[in-house]
Design a protein around this motif. Structure first.
Motif, PDB file in Angstrom:
ATOM      1  N   LEU A 191       3.099  31.643  -5.237  1.00 53.78           N
ATOM      2  CA  LEU A 191       3.341  30.225  -5.509  1.00 53.78           C
ATOM      3  C   LEU A 191       4.540  29.707  -4.714  1.00 53.78           C
ATOM      4  CD1 LEU A 191       2.622  29.917  -9.352  1.00 53.78           C
ATOM      5  CD2 LEU A 191       1.091  29.464  -7.435  1.00 53.78           C
ATOM      6  N   VAL A 192       5.588  30.535  -4.608  1.00 47.30           N
ATOM      7  CA  VAL A 192       6.741  30.140  -3.799  1.00 47.30           C
ATOM      8  C   VAL A 192       6.313  29.988  -2.339  1.00 47.30           C
ATOM      9  CG1 VAL A 192       8.979  30.914  -2.911  1.00 47.30           C
ATOM     10  CG2 VAL A 192       8.455  31.134  -5.350  1.00 47.30           C
ATOM     11  N   LEU A 193       5.580  30.978  -1.846  1.00 51.71           N
ATOM     12  CA  LEU A 193       5.091  30.898  -0.458  1.00 51.71           C
ATOM     13  C   LEU A 193       4.230  29.649  -0.268  1.00 51.71           C
ATOM     14  CD1 LEU A 193       4.591  32.035   2.388  1.00 51.71           C
ATOM     15  CD2 LEU A 193       2.689  33.356   1.434  1.00 51.71           C
ATOM     16  N   ALA A 194       3.331  29.380  -1.232  1.00 55.95           N
ATOM     17  CA  ALA A 194       2.418  28.234  -1.112  1.00 55.95           C
ATOM     18  C   ALA A 194       3.199  26.927  -1.031  1.00 55.95           C
ATOM     19  CB  ALA A 194       1.448  28.215  -2.293  1.00 55.95           C
ATOM     20  N   ALA A 195       4.222  26.779  -1.882  1.00 52.92           N
ATOM     21  CA  ALA A 195       5.011  25.546  -1.876  1.00 52.92           C
ATOM     22  C   ALA A 195       5.688  25.358  -0.521  1.00 52.92           C
ATOM     23  CB  ALA A 195       6.046  25.583  -3.000  1.00 52.92           C
ATOM     24  N   TRP A 196       6.291  26.449   0.008  1.00 54.04           N
ATOM     25  CA  TRP A 196       6.975  26.358   1.296  1.00 54.04           C
ATOM     26  C   TRP A 196       5.980  26.092   2.432  1.00 54.04           C
ATOM     27  CZ3 TRP A 196      10.501  27.500  -2.253  1.00 54.04           C
ATOM     28  CH2 TRP A 196      11.842  27.248  -1.964  1.00 54.04           C
ATOM     29  N   VAL A 197       4.809  26.701   2.332  1.00 55.38           N
ATOM     30  CA  VAL A 197       3.777  26.505   3.356  1.00 55.38           C
ATOM     31  C   VAL A 197       3.323  25.038   3.387  1.00 55.38           C
ATOM     32  CG1 VAL A 197       1.301  26.920   3.744  1.00 55.38           C
ATOM     33  CG2 VAL A 197       2.880  28.840   3.662  1.00 55.38           C
ATOM     34  N   VAL A 198       3.129  24.438   2.201  1.00 56.73           N
ATOM     35  CA  VAL A 198       2.682  23.036   2.171  1.00 56.73           C
ATOM     36  C   VAL A 198       3.768  22.133   2.778  1.00 56.73           C
ATOM     37  CG1 VAL A 198       1.995  21.100   0.714  1.00 56.73           C
ATOM     38  CG2 VAL A 198       1.129  23.371   0.218  1.00 56.73           C
ATOM     39  N   VAL A 257      -4.280  24.767  -3.751  1.00 53.97           N
ATOM     40  CA  VAL A 257      -3.731  25.987  -3.147  1.00 53.97           C
ATOM     41  C   VAL A 257      -3.129  26.887  -4.229  1.00 53.97           C
ATOM     42  CG1 VAL A 257      -1.878  26.841  -1.654  1.00 53.97           C
ATOM     43  CG2 VAL A 257      -3.369  25.021  -0.842  1.00 53.97           C
ATOM     44  N   PHE A 258      -2.476  26.278  -5.235  1.00 59.72           N
ATOM     45  CA  PHE A 258      -1.925  27.049  -6.347  1.00 59.72           C
ATOM     46  C   PHE A 258      -3.045  27.754  -7.119  1.00 59.72           C
ATOM     47  CE2 PHE A 258       2.648  25.800  -7.578  1.00 59.72           C
ATOM     48  CZ  PHE A 258       3.024  25.758  -6.252  1.00 59.72           C
ATOM     49  N   VAL A 259      -4.141  27.001  -7.394  1.00 58.57           N
ATOM     50  CA  VAL A 259      -5.268  27.562  -8.142  1.00 58.57           C
ATOM     51  C   VAL A 259      -5.878  28.752  -7.408  1.00 58.57           C
ATOM     52  CG1 VAL A 259      -7.664  27.100  -8.786  1.00 58.57           C
ATOM     53  CG2 VAL A 259      -5.875  25.517  -9.474  1.00 58.57           C
ATOM     54  N   ARG A 316       0.825  -1.207   0.000  1.00 60.02           N
ATOM     55  CA  ARG A 316       0.000   0.000   0.000  1.00 60.02           C
ATOM     56  C   ARG A 316       0.865   1.265   0.000  1.00 60.02           C
ATOM     57  NH1 ARG A 316      -5.061   0.103   0.061  1.00 60.02           N
ATOM     58  NH2 ARG A 316      -6.294  -1.714   0.648  1.00 60.02           N
ATOM     59  N   ILE A 317       0.476   2.242  -0.802  1.00 58.21           N
ATOM     60  CA  ILE A 317       1.175   3.532  -0.841  1.00 58.21           C
ATOM     61  C   ILE A 317       0.413   4.496   0.058  1.00 58.21           C
ATOM     62  CG2 ILE A 317       1.928   5.432  -2.324  1.00 58.21           C
ATOM     63  CD1 ILE A 317       1.788   3.421  -4.678  1.00 58.21           C
ATOM     64  N   SER A 318       1.139   5.314   0.808  1.00 58.29           N
ATOM     65  CA  SER A 318       0.512   6.242   1.756  1.00 58.29           C
ATOM     66  C   SER A 318      -0.424   7.220   1.050  1.00 58.29           C
ATOM     67  CB  SER A 318       1.598   7.020   2.503  1.00 58.29           C
ATOM     68  OG  SER A 318       1.028   8.142   3.130  1.00 58.29           O
ATOM     69  N   TRP A 319      -1.551   7.509   1.696  1.00 62.47           N
ATOM     70  CA  TRP A 319      -2.493   8.512   1.194  1.00 62.47           C
ATOM     71  C   TRP A 319      -1.870   9.896   1.159  1.00 62.47           C
ATOM     72  CZ3 TRP A 319      -6.877   8.635  -1.370  1.00 62.47           C
ATOM     73  CH2 TRP A 319      -7.610   7.454  -1.469  1.00 62.47           C
ATOM     74  N   GLN A 320      -0.755  10.049   1.880  1.00 60.28           N
ATOM     75  CA  GLN A 320      -0.109  11.357   1.884  1.00 60.28           C
ATOM     76  C   GLN A 320       0.231  11.804   0.461  1.00 60.28           C
ATOM     77  OE1 GLN A 320       3.609  11.835   4.183  1.00 60.28           O
ATOM     78  NE2 GLN A 320       4.180  13.278   2.574  1.00 60.28           N
ATOM     79  N   TYR A 321       0.629  10.874  -0.398  1.00 64.19           N
ATOM     80  CA  TYR A 321       1.086  11.258  -1.742  1.00 64.19           C
ATOM     81  C   TYR A 321       0.003  11.987  -2.541  1.00 64.19           C
ATOM     82  CZ  TYR A 321       5.371   8.626  -1.014  1.00 64.19           C
ATOM     83  OH  TYR A 321       6.561   8.184  -0.534  1.00 64.19           O
ATOM     84  N   PRO A 322      -1.146  11.328  -2.837  1.00 62.05           N
ATOM     85  CA  PRO A 322      -2.152  12.046  -3.632  1.00 62.05           C
ATOM     86  C   PRO A 322      -2.760  13.223  -2.882  1.00 62.05           C
ATOM     87  CG  PRO A 322      -3.018   9.950  -2.874  1.00 62.05           C
ATOM     88  CD  PRO A 322      -1.570   9.956  -2.530  1.00 62.05           C
ATOM     89  N   LEU A 323      -2.854  13.119  -1.547  1.00 64.42           N
ATOM     90  CA  LEU A 323      -3.458  14.196  -0.762  1.00 64.42           C
ATOM     91  C   LEU A 323      -2.632  15.474  -0.856  1.00 64.42           C
ATOM     92  CD1 LEU A 323      -5.999  14.265   0.973  1.00 64.42           C
ATOM     93  CD2 LEU A 323      -4.554  14.011   2.981  1.00 64.42           C
ATOM     94  N   VAL A 324      -1.305  15.341  -0.700  1.00 69.12           N
ATOM     95  CA  VAL A 324      -0.427  16.512  -0.780  1.00 69.12           C
ATOM     96  C   VAL A 324      -0.413  17.069  -2.200  1.00 69.12           C
ATOM     97  CG1 VAL A 324       1.994  17.264  -0.636  1.00 69.12           C
ATOM     98  CG2 VAL A 324       0.996  15.890   1.194  1.00 69.12           C
ATOM     99  N   GLU A 325      -0.437  16.174  -3.201  1.00 65.73           N
ATOM    100  CA  GLU A 325      -0.441  16.634  -4.596  1.00 65.73           C
ATOM    101  C   GLU A 325      -1.699  17.451  -4.898  1.00 65.73           C
ATOM    102  OE1 GLU A 325       2.162  12.790  -6.070  1.00 65.73           O
ATOM    103  OE2 GLU A 325       0.009  12.845  -6.419  1.00 65.73           O
ATOM    104  N   LEU A 326      -2.860  16.887  -4.517  1.00 67.24           N
ATOM    105  CA  LEU A 326      -4.130  17.582  -4.758  1.00 67.24           C
ATOM    106  C   LEU A 326      -4.192  18.907  -4.003  1.00 67.24           C
ATOM    107  CD1 LEU A 326      -7.186  15.149  -4.729  1.00 67.24           C
ATOM    108  CD2 LEU A 326      -6.492  16.778  -6.488  1.00 67.24           C
ATOM    109  N   THR A 327      -3.773  18.891  -2.726  1.00 65.17           N
ATOM    110  CA  THR A 327      -3.823  20.108  -1.921  1.00 65.17           C
ATOM    111  C   THR A 327      -2.955  21.194  -2.543  1.00 65.17           C
ATOM    112  OG1 THR A 327      -4.096  18.718   0.021  1.00 65.17           O
ATOM    113  CG2 THR A 327      -3.545  21.030   0.409  1.00 65.17           C
TER     114      THR A 327
END
Ligand SMILES: [Zn+2]
Length: 249
Positions: free
Chosen positions: A102-109, A82-84, A67-78
């Motif tokens: 966008l830079v701030l958003a990436a660092w925040v995530v 957030v970018f949108v 099983r792959i952690s749900w963190q992967y798709p969850l962080v990608e979608l979030t």
């Protein structure tokens, strides 16, 4: 069209953020091909398409079916969403604003996921973000004085609490996060973000308390509230400040 492009960019950055968080927390190097953390098989490019690959593979490794952690798709979608949000609220064709956002958003995530999962805010992330955002804000014409005051205020506010409580209320990582917040927001928005974070923390803390999910003793990762508040104030800070002045005057 811009929204779609920014969303796809967000998915890709979110995918990279997963790699940064997982490898940095495990003390590994950031470069090198992606591999399964269970069977160590090297992944092909089509196993690495954000969200899509996770769904196609049914959330399991293509080789060992672990099983792959749900963190992967969850962080990608979030990250995508957030970018949108930033592309949607961009002030009339202010591309420097969007880039800074966008830079701030990436660092925040990154910091949000780190603090939520591991309760640490890595110095390399907070400090690199503070420097990058400071110069991006200068480049888009923010006042140097306002930024310097905000960095000092953000750092000082948490440093005082840290030293008074000898590190029991907040961690040293929050001091450096204070610098990032100041560099991202300027003065007085950094103060708005801190107040907002305390309110968010109080509301969520009470909600969890009533649901008995948290005992009084367990500490919430305060950095998650600070980072979320920073992003919100970057978008809606001016409205918040003027709303507050109308409220008190
Ligand atoms: Zn595997």
């Amino acid at each position: 069209m811009l929204l779609l492009l920014v969303f796809i960019l967000g998915l890709a950055i979110g995918s990279f953020i997963n790699v940064v968080v997982i490898r940095l927390s495990a003390g590994e190097r950031l470069n090198g091909r992606s591999y399964c953390r269970n069977c160590r098989s090297t992944l092909f490019w089509y196993h690495n398409i954000p969200v899509f690959s996770f769904l196609c593979l049914g959330g399991r490794c293509a080789f060992c079916r672990q099983r792959i952690s749900w963190q992967y798709p969850l962080v990608e979608l979030t990250t995508g969403l957030v970018f949108v949000l930033g592309a949607y609220y961009m002030p009339a064709d202010d591309w420097w604003w969007l880039l800074t956002y966008l830079v701030l958003a990436a660092w925040v995530v990154i910091l949000f996921v780190f603090d939520f999962r591991f309760k640490v805010l890595p110095d390399i992330i907070t400090l690199s973000g503070a420097v990058a955002l400071f110069f991006l804000n200068l480049a888009r014409g923010q006042s140097l004085i306002s930024l310097l005051i905000a960095v000092l205020a953000g750092t000082g506010f948490f440093a005082v609490q840290y030293f008074i409580s000898r590190g029991r209320w907040i961690g040293a990582g929050d001091i450096r996060l204070g610098a990032l917040m100041g560099a991202a927001l300027g003065w007085p928005q950094v103060a708005v973000a801190v107040v907002l974070a305390y309110w968010l923390g109080a509301v969520v803390g009470l909600a969890l308390l009533f649901n008995k999910k948290y005992s009084l003793k367990s500490e919430l990762a305060f950095g998650t509230f600070l980072t979320a508040a920073t992003l919100a104030v970057f978008i809606w800070g001016e409205e918040m400040v003027s709303w507050y002045w109308r409220l008190v005057s």
